[in-house]
Design a protein around this motif. Structure first.
Motif, mmCIF file in Angstrom:
data_model
loop_
_atom_site.group_PDB
_atom_site.id
_atom_site.type_symbol
_atom_site.label_atom_id
_atom_site.label_comp_id
_atom_site.label_asym_id
_atom_site.label_seq_id
_atom_site.Cartn_x
_atom_site.Cartn_y
_atom_site.Cartn_z
ATOM 1 N N HIS A 176 -4.680 -2.983 -11.790
ATOM 2 C CA HIS A 176 -3.266 -2.995 -11.409
ATOM 3 C C HIS A 176 -2.429 -3.177 -12.683
ATOM 4 N N SER A 178 -0.249 -5.550 -13.026
ATOM 5 C CA SER A 178 0.154 -6.965 -13.141
ATOM 6 C C SER A 178 -0.233 -7.631 -14.468
ATOM 7 N N GLN A 181 2.450 -8.347 -16.884
ATOM 8 C CA GLN A 181 3.354 -9.507 -16.734
ATOM 9 C C GLN A 181 3.044 -10.539 -17.806
ATOM 10 N N ARG A 202 -9.546 2.224 -9.945
ATOM 11 C CA ARG A 202 -10.390 1.504 -8.986
ATOM 12 C C ARG A 202 -11.690 2.295 -8.832
ATOM 13 N N GLN A 216 1.027 2.791 -10.902
ATOM 14 C CA GLN A 216 1.812 1.689 -10.339
ATOM 15 C C GLN A 216 3.014 1.438 -11.247
ATOM 16 N N GLU A 218 5.090 -2.095 -12.169
ATOM 17 C CA GLU A 218 5.195 -3.536 -12.019
ATOM 18 C C GLU A 218 6.605 -3.932 -12.417
ATOM 19 N N PHE A 314 7.136 -7.850 -8.813
ATOM 20 C CA PHE A 314 6.795 -6.909 -7.730
ATOM 21 C C PHE A 314 5.895 -5.821 -8.297
HETATM 22 N N1 DAH Z 1 -0.912 -6.115 -8.238
HETATM 23 C C1 DAH Z 1 -0.866 -5.965 -6.789
HETATM 24 C C2 DAH Z 1 -1.853 -4.875 -6.368
HETATM 25 O O1 DAH Z 1 -2.162 -4.008 -7.138
HETATM 26 C C3 DAH Z 1 0.521 -5.619 -6.343
HETATM 27 C C4 DAH Z 1 1.474 -6.774 -6.514
HETATM 28 C C5 DAH Z 1 1.722 -7.654 -5.511
HETATM 29 C C6 DAH Z 1 2.152 -6.925 -7.688
HETATM 30 C C7 DAH Z 1 2.587 -8.714 -5.638
HETATM 31 C C8 DAH Z 1 3.076 -7.966 -7.854
HETATM 32 C C9 DAH Z 1 3.272 -8.861 -6.820
HETATM 33 O O2 DAH Z 1 3.744 -8.141 -8.982
HETATM 34 O O3 DAH Z 1 4.152 -9.868 -6.973
HETATM 35 O O4 DAH Z 1 -2.256 -4.849 -5.241
#
Ligand code: DAH
Length: 345
Positions: A176, A178, A181, A202, A216, A218, A314
């Motif tokens: 992901h 994330s 961040q 994946r 994605q 972020e 998010f």
């Molecule tokens: N990283 C999560 C995924 O790939 C998605 C996600 C959910 C990102 C909540 C976020 C968050 O920043 O706050 O399923």
């Protein structure tokens, strides 16, 4: 001799009329203007003539010479042009329209990314990119997903462990966006507002809703007094701009280890407008992203004091956006390189 010159000129010009080839023209030139021609002989003999006669004959001879040379030049030009026209006949149709230059286009996923950048840029977010090959630490550990955490099982991971002198260091293709961040928190100061787009991976077989590589985006905002209302306002504005002014939005509780509380955002189904259909599984709603308030431990891992700072995050899948908007029912179409599909965008 004057009569002789006049006759010569008439003969020469008449003969020239009927000449139709370069070779014939050359013979004509040799015959009438060459070293052994009658004209040259006359010019040479001028010196032997009495003065008066020399004048009249001389000027007449020169006039004939110039006339023949000019006509020779003109005829040569005509013959060359005729040859070019003949060569082109049946080969070049100068009335055909020009060949079009093929113009490339942006991939529908790229177009979607740009559109989303614009929406968030207008709200003060900047775009930051990062590595697709990632350390376990950023992808899981620092996001509150330790080794034995069940959340790891939800993301089938492609491992590419890194050999060091002290042994293997766990490395992977990011599952992901994330992890960005943490990387952003390490580098930047608050207040910060960033979106972090890119490819994620994946370990999964492809079908109509899964591909092993997808995109994605972020999002992360950190400041001293960020609240859940900021998160909702930002994402609501995004949904309105991307899916339309009147599109209803729903937030519900969800769990993600790196946020607390965590939410999922859904929009009113684009096919049935909420009344229930096959696309939304009769619920009237379609989930489009996960989000939440940044977990205090995650802030700490990124170098921010959770007593002073807070934030929201998010994350959303990109392929789903054009799929929903255009009613595309197979995600594999984006990566099949079929130009009949791609050219529609
Ligand atoms: N990283 C999560 C995924 O790939 C998605 C996600 C959910 C990102 C909540 C976020 C968050 O920043 O706050 O399923």
């Amino acid at each position: 001799m004057l009569g002789q010159l006049e006759k010569l000129k008439q003969n020469a010009l008449q003969e020239l009329e009927n000449i139709a080839s370069a070779a014939k023209l050359e013979s004509w030139r040799v015959h009438y203007l060459g070293k052994k021609s009658q004209l040259t002989a006359i010019l040479r003999s001028l010196a032997t003539l009495p003065l008066e006669e020399r004048k009249t004959v001389g000027s007449q001879a020169n006039e004939v010479k110039t006339a023949l040379e000019t006509s020779l030049e003109e005829k040569g030009q005509l013959l060359r042009e005729a040859k070019l026209t003949a060569a082109g006949e049946g080969h070049i149709d100068i009335t055909l329209p020009g060949r079009p230059f093929p113009v490339g286009g942006l991939h529908p996923i790229t177009q979607t990314l740009y559109e989303i950048y614009d929406i968030f840029a207008s709200m003060g977010f900047q775009v930051v990119e990062g590595p697709e090959v990632e350390w376990d630490y950023y992808n899981f550990e620092a996001l509150n997903i330790p080794d034995e955490h069940p959340a790891r099982d939800t993301m089938a991971t492609l491992w590419v462990d890194f050999e060091t002198e002290e042994g293997k260091r766990p490395m992977l293709l990011r599952t992901h966006t994330s992890p960005m961040q943490i990387r952003v928190m390490e580098k930047m100061e608050a207040p910060l507002r960033v979106i972090m787009p890119g490819k994620v991976y994946r370990y999964e077989a492809s079908d109509a809703t899964h591909v092993p590589m997808f995109y994605q985006i972020e999002g992360l905002a950190i400041d001293k007094d960020i609240t859940m209302a900021d998160l909702k306002g930002t994402l609501y504005e995004f949904a309105r701009r991307f899916f339309g002014e009147d599109r209803k939005v729903r937030f519900r509780c969800d769990y993600f280890p790196f946020v607390e509380p965590g939410v999922e955002m859904a929009i009113e189904c684009l096919v049935c407008n909420g009344s229930g259909c096959r696309l939304c599984g009769n619920t009237g709603w379609i989930e489009i992203l996960g989000a939440g308030m940044t977990h205090p431990q995650v802030l700490k891992n990124g170098g921010f004091d959770p007593e002073v700072y807070n934030g929201f995050a998010f994350g959303m899948g990109i392929e789903r956006m054009p799929m929903l908007r255009y009613g595309i029912d197979d995600i594999r179409l984006f990566y099949g390189s079929d130009l009949r599909f791609l050219r529609q965008f």
